[in-house]
Design an enzyme around this catalytic site. Structure first.
Site, PDB file in Angstrom:
ATOM      1  N   ASP A 293     -10.783   9.379   1.006  1.00 20.84           N
ATOM      2  CA  ASP A 293      -9.827   8.548   1.718  1.00 20.84           C
ATOM      3  C   ASP A 293     -10.415   8.282   3.113  1.00 20.84           C
ATOM      4  OD1 ASP A 293      -6.188   8.550   1.722  1.00 20.84           O
ATOM      5  OD2 ASP A 293      -7.628   7.137   2.548  1.00 20.84           O
TER       6      ASP A 293
HETATM    7  C1  GLC Z   1      -5.614   4.859   3.831  1.00 26.02           C
HETATM    8  C2  GLC Z   1      -4.792   5.395   2.689  1.00 26.02           C
HETATM    9  C3  GLC Z   1      -5.338   5.025   1.344  1.00 26.02           C
HETATM   10  C4  GLC Z   1      -6.003   3.663   1.399  1.00 26.02           C
HETATM   11  C5  GLC Z   1      -7.210   3.786   2.300  1.00 26.02           C
HETATM   12  C6  GLC Z   1      -7.916   2.443   2.489  1.00 26.02           C
HETATM   13  O1  GLC Z   1      -5.722   5.826   4.841  1.00 26.02           O
HETATM   14  O2  GLC Z   1      -4.521   6.787   2.695  1.00 26.02           O
HETATM   15  O3  GLC Z   1      -4.248   5.047   0.418  1.00 26.02           O
HETATM   16  O4  GLC Z   1      -6.410   3.258   0.102  1.00 26.02           O
HETATM   17  O5  GLC Z   1      -6.896   4.337   3.570  1.00 26.02           O
HETATM   18  O6  GLC Z   1      -7.091   1.560   3.171  1.00 26.02           O
END
Ligand code: GLC
Length: 735
Positions: A293
């Site tokens: 993430d």
């Molecule tokens: C964010 C979220 C995740 C998302 C990623 C890209 O922090 O936790 O769900 O897909 O970053 O935007």
């Protein structure tokens, strides 16, 4: 003169070498589309340098902070050998500009993979996922994902960071809106069909995208409903609650997963070798890749398991995270770690192969560029809008309807009051991608078309979403007094749920509750419409309402089905995928809780122990009568077939769709089990007076079996119960 000859010679040499490379590339097996993917993957990895391998494992962004002056800059600043970007723009040509750099300026011409958060639609915005689950219509959800994939792929996105399948039981957590509710089976099933909808039968199809199961794993157990925090998850609960949706999604062919932020009882999801490698890769045989993430790798430092970014990179990479999202951990430290022998060449090559394998399966090597199309050709197509409207309709839940207040008929004046009545932006919900408020049909607009020529709408806003300005109350009450019925449109702003959007209470802001109290003085029937991204605390509003309809955040086509339900043109069929507590103080409260040592004691002294609205609650305008459960046998052996049936009759005066939820309970097991567990559901349309027999074919291991703390399924002989509504049937498994 001599210099000139040297320069000409050099130019000639570079021209020859470029054309040789170009020639060579064409002859390289990895460039040959007739070769099997594995052969192409292995050939390509064998040609890559350490630096090229490391860059394949990194993801930056493109189009996030662009303005017209710096578009060229952005492409120039991204290395041609990079593995992936998150693509925030929706212009295929901009995406192709960066892809052309990768294909033509890098030594081996490896395409980038472009990812993006397409959670509930790309431009055609569907209801939030929590609402979609309330439709209990997996095929419709699959179709919606198919449209989302088409709009995304045609806009330059090859990979969506969806479905989010985190079981969540604490509505204070803003991300409860993004998944499919409190039940493992529900998340498993809707996650599975979402993967099918996104990926189709062939990811290389120009209308499909790669899926990403997230956030692996247990993010929904966030303490206190706060985001990014510790999650206390025993191995037993890990397996019997949080892992099931991921196992289903992996078995369903999901190309990728995203490692989670949360600390899982001492080992963060992004550093957790057990889930990322022992289970995901070794036991489930997943051959795609895991992306971290955003920032999750370097966050291992504040989580207390890494001293610095280099150590964070080492831990995450060796645990089983292949791609680094926006951390700059891998690109800065992985080569060094390999040279120091702390990361093996074997692990590095395996990671790169996983990324390349997904790129080959997406067809990116053979068709790296997105065909150019107009927005009209891509977005808001008639069929897409139909699906949006149908899914919104089927996700809405009629919570209360005393004295048949609804549907509304033969009314001359309808008061339409409240902050949500004419709002468009907040009906989109969080993570709305390229969803646009101008595409939204508001509640009021839906009412206007539905009640045109039938009733007069009297609109006042009454109050804002929050704050303490009650200056609009007097006008609201005066309007209510002129009307035959009052529609109060309340709810949440879209920013009150989603990521980093925890709230300490599920109650709506006090000013909204006070507005209803004021309108109640009119003595007219009160119908409350609720648009929210989470379950709400309604114990103070419920007594004031004659009827209540949860419309969730329905996306761009909620207005018409809301009006259709209010007029009776549509019979509501939604049922809750998450419990609505009586009060926030009851959290965590969910239907499949473990059994109590003293079921009749242990109550709260000040509030009820039961929720206001249970999981699977949802009213219809008609009535359904459930007959008795019948089993093909009441005493069975594992080798037997077991079929359970129940007749359901539409005893009302309106056609309607009914979802039958099949639960099992195993009151005595070597590991204590939840009081009941959802194992199957089926939704059918029943004409008035019609009876249909609903059938459940039991698979003993799948439906009666359980899983232990090592993730091993087991099945014990003994008494099991099949539960449908208030019907219960004992089945004896004798061997
Ligand atoms: C964010 C979220 C995740 C998302 C990623 C890209 O922090 O936790 O769900 O897909 O970053 O935007």
């Amino acid at each position: 003169m001599k210099n000139k000859r040297i320069i000409c010679g050099l130019l000639l040499l570079s021209t020859i070498s470029c054309s040789l490379i170009a020639q060579g590339k064409k002859e390289y097996p990895y460039k040959d589309a007739t070769k099997p993917v594995e052969e192409r993957v292995n050939d390509l990895v064998s040609r890559m340098t350490l630096e090229e391998k490391v860059l394949q494992l990194n993801q930056y962004t493109l189009g996030r902070n662009d303005n017209v002056n710096n578009v060229g800059e952005a492409v120039k600043n991204i290395p041609a050998e990079l593995g992936s970007v998150i693509y925030f723009n929706s212009d295929p040509e901009y995406r192709n500009a960066l892809q052309r750099k990768a294909m033509e300026e890098s030594r081996l011409g490896i395409p980038l993979i472009f990812g993006y958060d397409v959670i509930h639609g790309y431009r055609t915005t569907y209801p939030i996922s929590l609402a979609q689950a309330c439709s209990w219509n997996p095929q419709l959800v699959k179709r919606a994902c198919g449209v989302a994939a088409q709009e995304a792929r045609m806009s330059g996105v090859d990979w969506t960071f969806s479905p989010m399948i985190d079981v969540a039981r604490d509505g204070r957590w803003g991300r409860v809106s993004e998944g499919y509710g409190e039940d493992p089976y529900t998340n498993a099933l809707f996650g599975y069909v979402s993967v099918q909808g996104y990926q189709g039968n062939d990811m290389s199809n120009s209308k499909n995208v790669a899926a990403c199961l997230k956030h692996y794993v247990g993010y929904g157990a966030s303490e206190g409903g706060r985001d990014y925090v510790f999650t206390e998850i025993s191995r037993q609960t890990l397996w019997d609650t949080y892992m099931l949706p991921y196992e289903a999604g992996v078995k369903g062919g999901a190309a990728t997963l995203m490692s989670s932020f949360n600390d899982i009882s001492g080992i963060p999801g992004t550093a957790n070798h057990y889930i990322l490698t022992d289970i995901l890769k070794d036991r489930w045989g997943h051959d795609g890749f895991v992306v971290s993430d955003w920032g999750a790798i370097e966050q291992l430092r504040p989580q207390g398991v890494a001293a610095d970014k280099k150590e964070a990179a080492l831990i995450a990479f060796n645990a089983g995270v292949e791609m680094d999202m926006m951390n700059n951990s891998y690109n800065n430290h992985l080569a060094e770690l390999v040279n120091e022998g702390k990361v093996s060449e074997e692990r590095l090559n395996d990671a790169v192969k996983r990324v390349l394998r997904v790129k080959f399966r997406l067809g990116l090597f053979d068709n790296p560029y997105t065909p150019v199309s107009t927005e009209k050709e891509r977005f808001l197509l008639p069929e897409s809008l139909e699906i949006a409207e149908k899914l919104a309709e089927e996700s809405m839940v009629l919570l209360k309807n005393d004295n048949k207040t609804l549907p509304l008929s033969n009314l001359s004046k309808i008061a339409v009051i409240g902050p949500m009545a004419k709002d468009k932006e907040h009906l989109l919900g969080s993570w709305a991608a390229h969803g646009n408020a101008k595409d939204v049909i508001s509640i009021y607009e839906g009412l206007e078309s539905e009640f045109k020529g039938k009733s007069e709408l009297l609109y006042v806003k009454g109050c804002d979403f929050e704050g303490n300005d009650t200056s609009g109350f007097a006008e609201a009450l005066a309007t209510a007094q002129r009307a035959d019925v009052i529609l109060v449109c309340l709810g949440e702003k879209k920013g009150w749920s989603g990521e980093n959007a925890s709230r300490s209470t599920l109650a709506l802001p006090q000013v909204q509750e006070q507005l209803v109290q004021e309108l109640k003085k009119s003595g007219k029937p009160v119908v409350i419409l609720l648009s929210s991204g989470r379950p709400l605390e309604l114990n103070r509003l419920e007594p004031l309402a004659d009827a209540m309809l949860e419309v969730w955040q329905p996306g761009i086509r909620g207005g018409n089905p809301i009006a259709g339900i209010l007029s009776g043109k549509i019979n509501p069929s939604g049922k809750l995928s998450i419990t609505f507590p009586y009060s926030t103080g009851q959290i965590p409260i969910y239907y499949n809780q473990r059994q109590s040592a003293r079921p009749h004691q242990g109550k709260y002294q000040d509030i009820p122990n039961t929720p206001l609205y249970e999981f699977a609650h949802g009213l219809s305008y008609t009535t359904f009568e459930y007959g008795d459960l019948k089993a093909s046998s009441l005493k069975v052996k594992r080798s037997d077939k077991l079929v359970i049936e129940i007749p359901v009759t539409n005893t009302g005066d309106m056609d309607g769709a009914e979802t039958v939820h099949w639960f099992i309970s195993d009151p005595v097991c070597s590991i204590s089990r939840p009081v009941k567990e959802l194992k199957y559901f089926k939704k059918e349309m029943l004409k008035k007076g019609e009876t249909k027999v609903f059938r459940f074919d039991i698979h003993f291991d799948r439906d009666f079996g359980f899983v232990n703390g090592d993730g091993e399924r087991f099945l014990e002989s003994g008494d099991y119960y099949i539960i449908v509504k208030d019907k219960k049937l004992k089945i004896e498994l004798i061997d």
